[in-house]
Design a protein around this motif. Structure first.
Motif, PDB file in Angstrom:
ATOM      1  N   LEU A   3       0.825  -1.206   0.000  1.00  0.00           N
ATOM      2  CA  LEU A   3       0.000   0.000   0.000  1.00  0.00           C
ATOM      3  C   LEU A   3       0.860   1.258   0.000  1.00  0.00           C
ATOM      4  O   LEU A   3       0.569   2.221  -0.717  1.00  0.00           O
ATOM      5  CB  LEU A   3      -0.945   0.009   1.205  1.00  0.00           C
TER       6      LEU A   3
ATOM      7  N   ASN B  48       2.398   1.951  -3.319  1.00  0.00           N
ATOM      8  CA  ASN B  48       1.365   2.142  -4.350  1.00  0.00           C
ATOM      9  C   ASN B  48       1.292   1.003  -5.360  1.00  0.00           C
ATOM     10  O   ASN B  48       0.837   1.197  -6.484  1.00  0.00           O
ATOM     11  CB  ASN B  48       1.526   3.477  -5.082  1.00  0.00           C
TER      12      ASN B  48
ATOM     13  N   ARG C 293      -3.671  -0.231  -4.498  1.00  0.00           N
ATOM     14  CA  ARG C 293      -4.402   0.975  -4.096  1.00  0.00           C
ATOM     15  C   ARG C 293      -5.335   0.640  -2.939  1.00  0.00           C
ATOM     16  O   ARG C 293      -5.890  -0.454  -2.871  1.00  0.00           O
ATOM     17  CB  ARG C 293      -5.219   1.519  -5.251  1.00  0.00           C
ATOM     18  N   LEU C 294      -5.514   1.601  -2.071  1.00  0.00           N
ATOM     19  CA  LEU C 294      -6.407   1.422  -0.936  1.00  0.00           C
ATOM     20  C   LEU C 294      -7.823   1.111  -1.403  1.00  0.00           C
ATOM     21  O   LEU C 294      -8.524   0.306  -0.795  1.00  0.00           O
ATOM     22  CB  LEU C 294      -6.395   2.676  -0.056  1.00  0.00           C
TER      23      LEU C 294
END
Length: 139
Positions: free
Chosen positions: A62, A65, A68-69
Motif C-alpha cells: 500500500l 502504491n 491501491r487502498l
C-alpha cells in the motif's frame, strides 16, 4: 501476483479513483495476504503470527502504491466494523471456562487494566495527531 494483474484490468475500465473491484475479490485479496503471511512465517521460521506478517506485506504494498487502498477498502471496512462481533463468542467462552477463574488475581487484573488504559491513550493521541495533520492540510 495474479491479483495485481486482475485488479489493474478491472480498475482501468472505470473512472480514476472509482472502486470497481467486487466485494468478493477484495476479500480474496485480503485472504491472499493472510495465506502468504502464514506461509512466510512457517517457511522462514519467523516468530510472528502469519496474520501480522501478511498485514505488514499489505502495508508495504500500500505504501509503495503497488496496491491501491480503494482495491481493498470496502472489504476491510466491513471487517473492522464487525470485528467486535467476532470476539464475543471467544470472550464468553473464556469467562465460562473453569480454568479462567484461578487466573483472576491482583497482578493479572492490574495488567489488564493498565494495558487497556495504555491502548485507550494511544488511540486517543493517534486520532488527535491525525486530526491535527488533516486540519493543517485542509487550510
Amino acid at each position: 501476483m495474479f491479483f495485481l494483474i486482475l485488479s489493474s484490468k478491472m480498475i482501468k475500465s472505470g473512472k480514476e479513483g472509482e472502486n470497481n473491484l467486487p466485494w468478493l475479490i477484495q476479500v480474496l485479496l485480503l485472504a491472499i495476504f493472510l495465506i502468504a503471511g502464514n506461509f512466510a512465517a512457517a517457511f522462514f521460521h519467523i516468530p510472528l503470527p502469519g496474520s501480522v506478517i501478511g498485514m505488514l506485506m499489505l502495508l508495504i504494498l500500500l505504501v509503495t502504491n503497488l496496491i491501491r487502498l480503494e482495491w481493498i477498502e470496502k472489504a476491510a471496512s466491513f471487517q473492522i466494523k464487525h470485528m467486535s462481533l467476532l470476539f464475543i463468542p471467544f470472550v464468553i467462552g473464556l469467562f465460562l471456562s473453569p480454568n479462567f477463574i484461578p487466573l483472576l488475581n491482583f497482578h493479572f487484573l492490574l495488567v489488564l487494566v493498565l494495558s487497556s488504559f495504555c491502548c485507550l491513550l494511544g488511540t486517543a493521541y493517534s486520532v488527535q495527531i491525525y486530526e491535527n495533520i488533516r486540519r493543517r492540510r485542509q487550510k
